[in-house]
Enzyme design. Structure first.
Site, PDB file in Angstrom:
ATOM      1  N   HIS A 258      -5.857   0.362  -3.962  1.00 49.01           N
ATOM      2  CA  HIS A 258      -5.904   1.038  -5.114  1.00 49.01           C
ATOM      3  C   HIS A 258      -4.707   0.919  -5.788  1.00 49.01           C
ATOM      4  O   HIS A 258      -4.461   0.824  -7.124  1.00 49.01           O
ATOM      5  CB  HIS A 258      -6.445   2.193  -4.921  1.00 49.01           C
ATOM      6  N   ASP A 259      -3.598   0.803  -5.188  1.00 48.97           N
ATOM      7  CA  ASP A 259      -2.198   1.046  -5.511  1.00 48.97           C
ATOM      8  C   ASP A 259      -1.236  -0.283  -5.209  1.00 48.97           C
ATOM      9  O   ASP A 259      -0.174  -0.046  -4.672  1.00 48.97           O
ATOM     10  CB  ASP A 259      -1.663   2.241  -5.497  1.00 48.97           C
ATOM     11  N   LEU A 260      -1.776  -1.413  -5.559  1.00 54.70           N
ATOM     12  CA  LEU A 260      -1.144  -2.337  -4.885  1.00 54.70           C
ATOM     13  C   LEU A 260       0.216  -2.603  -5.743  1.00 54.70           C
ATOM     14  O   LEU A 260       0.246  -2.931  -6.744  1.00 54.70           O
ATOM     15  CB  LEU A 260      -1.677  -3.668  -4.808  1.00 54.70           C
TER      16      LEU A 260
ATOM     17  N   ASN B 285       4.350  -0.589  -1.870  1.00 54.58           N
ATOM     18  CA  ASN B 285       3.784  -0.594  -0.882  1.00 54.58           C
ATOM     19  C   ASN B 285       3.417  -1.998  -0.213  1.00 54.58           C
ATOM     20  O   ASN B 285       2.499  -2.253   0.727  1.00 54.58           O
ATOM     21  CB  ASN B 285       2.291  -0.425  -1.359  1.00 54.58           C
TER      22      ASN B 285
END
Length: 253
Positions: free
Chosen positions: A179-181, A185
């Protein structure tokens, strides 16, 4: 009164309004307190911390054979504007649909696929009438830094950029939606091996026809590199680097 329900090497622990799920093979003496920073502080087992929406704690655990395990303890915080009002509470619709349970399950699935991501250790959900709070304990990637920290210090070769792209493609190939690439991360260890972390709100997507989410993932990642490039005084990222990353991504069938 607590009740443990065992399934394979995983166990569920229920104590009043608190529900925990943990990997017995990793943490046989589990207690719900282990999902609190104060527990590890009392044990003098905190090895570090990092700041994001909240504090992420790095802790060390010694098993019955005196083997040390390095773990990451993270509390779930809301992002965006709503996070300024409702800091860490979510509407409760069942433990299995909680943020912690979903991320734990996805990490378990990725482990079966041998994808380079953290191993799940335990999670905790605390219910408060209509809402809940949650915490997750997972393995720490050893001797690793996120790409923002790495690129603030040095350039990367085309080979490493291509490996980053190929690693992301492996996740996408198996239907893993991050969801939050972003550049925070993605980790590189001291051997320049690539790992992805923080799968909060991630999903398993098995529809082979729908590939728009993959393109959106990559666009989000590119924006995050450009954001850091504009924000930091020193950040080694160029269009050539992005092309090398995409070359690695597109080269894996």
């Amino acid at each position: 009164m607590s009740q443990a329900i065992t399934s394979e090497q995983f166990s569920k622990l229920e104590q009043g309004k608190t529900t925990c799920f943990f990997n017995e093979s990793l943490i046989s003496d589990f207690t719900a307190e282990m999902l609190s920073p104060s527990y590890w502080q009392r044990q003098d087992a905190v090895t570090g911390s990092a700041q994001g929406r909240g504090t992420t704690w790095f802790v060390a655990y010694k098993d019955n054979n005196n083997n040390q395990h390095d773990w990451v303890l993270r509390h779930y915080y809301r992002g965006g504007l709503i996070g300024k009002i409702i800091k860490d509470s979510y509407w409760f619709s069942g433990v299995e649909s909680s943020r912690a349970a979903c991320e734990f399950a996805l990490l378990r699935h990725m482990k079966t696929l041998q994808l380079p991501a953290p191993e799940p250790v335990a999670y905790r959900v605390i219910r408060h009438k209509l809402t809940y709070q949650a915490d997750l304990l997972s393995s720490r990637i050893q001797d690793a830094q996120d790409l923002v920290a790495v690129l603030s210090e040095k350039t990367l070769t085309d080979d490493v950029w291509q490996r980053i792209g190929a690693t992301i493609k492996r996740f996408h190939h198996h239907g893993i939606y991050h969801h939050d690439l972003n550049s925070h991360n993605i980790l590189l260890d001291d051997k320049e091996q690539v790992f992805l972390i923080d799968f909060d709100r991630g999903e398993l997507r098995t529809n082979p026809v729908n590939t728009e989410w993959k393109q959106a993932n990559m666009a989000r990642l590119q924006r995050s590199f450009l954001k850091e490039l504009n924000k930091l005084a020193q950040f080694y990222f160029t269009e050539k680097n992005w092309q090398a990353l995409m070359s690695g991504y597109q080269g894996l069938n």
